[in-house]
Design a protein around this motif. Structure first.
Motif, PDB file in Angstrom:
ATOM      1  N   MET A  39      -9.138  -7.371   1.673  1.00 13.79           N
ATOM      2  CA  MET A  39      -8.795  -6.424   0.630  1.00 13.79           C
ATOM      3  C   MET A  39      -9.675  -5.186   0.823  1.00 13.79           C
ATOM      4  O   MET A  39     -10.890  -5.291   0.854  1.00 13.79           O
ATOM      5  N   ASN A  40      -9.018  -4.037   0.947  1.00 13.94           N
ATOM      6  CA  ASN A  40      -9.795  -2.808   1.107  1.00 13.94           C
ATOM      7  C   ASN A  40     -10.227  -2.266  -0.261  1.00 13.94           C
ATOM      8  O   ASN A  40      -9.864  -2.808  -1.306  1.00 13.94           O
ATOM      9  N   LEU A  41     -10.986  -1.192  -0.252  1.00 15.32           N
ATOM     10  CA  LEU A  41     -11.550  -0.644  -1.485  1.00 15.32           C
ATOM     11  C   LEU A  41     -10.464  -0.188  -2.462  1.00 15.32           C
ATOM     12  O   LEU A  41     -10.552  -0.461  -3.662  1.00 15.32           O
ATOM     13  N   LEU A  42      -9.425   0.474  -1.961  1.00 15.58           N
ATOM     14  CA  LEU A  42      -8.347   0.938  -2.838  1.00 15.58           C
ATOM     15  C   LEU A  42      -7.636  -0.241  -3.499  1.00 15.58           C
ATOM     16  O   LEU A  42      -7.372  -0.211  -4.709  1.00 15.58           O
ATOM     17  N   GLN A  43      -7.355  -1.276  -2.734  1.00 11.46           N
ATOM     18  CA  GLN A  43      -6.712  -2.462  -3.298  1.00 11.46           C
ATOM     19  C   GLN A  43      -7.612  -3.124  -4.331  1.00 11.46           C
ATOM     20  O   GLN A  43      -7.132  -3.575  -5.379  1.00 11.46           O
ATOM     21  N   PHE A  44      -8.907  -3.165  -4.066  1.00 21.85           N
ATOM     22  CA  PHE A  44      -9.867  -3.729  -5.015  1.00 21.85           C
ATOM     23  C   PHE A  44      -9.852  -2.944  -6.324  1.00 21.85           C
ATOM     24  O   PHE A  44      -9.780  -3.532  -7.409  1.00 21.85           O
ATOM     25  N   ASN A  85      -1.225  -7.181   4.953  1.00 20.26           N
ATOM     26  CA  ASN A  85      -1.258  -6.717   6.342  1.00 20.26           C
ATOM     27  C   ASN A  85      -0.777  -7.779   7.323  1.00 20.26           C
ATOM     28  O   ASN A  85      -0.789  -7.546   8.523  1.00 20.26           O
ATOM     29  N   GLY A 124      -2.758  -5.998  -2.231  1.00 18.78           N
ATOM     30  CA  GLY A 124      -3.358  -6.600  -1.045  1.00 18.78           C
ATOM     31  C   GLY A 124      -2.652  -7.866  -0.608  1.00 18.78           C
ATOM     32  O   GLY A 124      -3.005  -8.465   0.391  1.00 18.78           O
TER      33      GLY A 124
END
Length: 136
Positions: free
Chosen positions: A1-6, A135, A56
């Motif tokens: 999970m990237n920062l935007l998804q978090f 992804n 995510g």
């Protein structure tokens, strides 16, 4: 999970996503309490977790993931989805659509509205679906 998804998941939880997750848990509990609904309870609990953190992840047909049919993706899955639709799917989908309409009023709420619409489709026909990272 990237920062935007978090960040989107945190905002999702803070602004009402938890209530739809609770609705899925309630559906799972109701299904678990009935003998006929017991096969759908685990799927409802998995989708409750997905509803709690939808950014995510995505729901895909299990045949797309495995490349073959199984009990949940064949004729029994069709029957299971029809029973699910009658017993619990329609009210969960309606709740997601109504919540999406509220989110769509504001521009900043559009990603949340879109997520609710995807979850509404999943609420109508969940059998034979699996939750995977976005992804994958």
């Amino acid at each position: 999970m990237n920062l935007l998804q978090f960040i989107l998941n945190i905002l999702w939880i803070a602004f009402g996503g938890i209530w739809m997750s609770v609705a899925w848990v309630i559906a799972g509990i109701i299904m678990a309490l009935t003998i006929i609904g017991l096969p759908w309870a685990p799927a409802a609990f998995r989708i409750a977790a997905y509803t709690l953190l939808p950014f995510g992840s995505r729901a895909v047909p299990r045949t797309e993931l495995t490349g073959r049919e199984d009990v949940g993706t064949g004729p029994l899955g069709l029957i299971g989805n029809i029973l699910w639709l009658v017993l619990a799917g329609w009210w969960l989908a309606l709740a997601h659509v109504l919540t999406a309409a509220l989110w769509a009023i504001t521009i900043i709420g559009l990603p949340f509205a879109w997520a609710h619409l995807k979850l509404a489709g999943l609420a109508l026909w969940p059998i034979g679906k699996v939750i995977v990272p976005a992804n994958a």
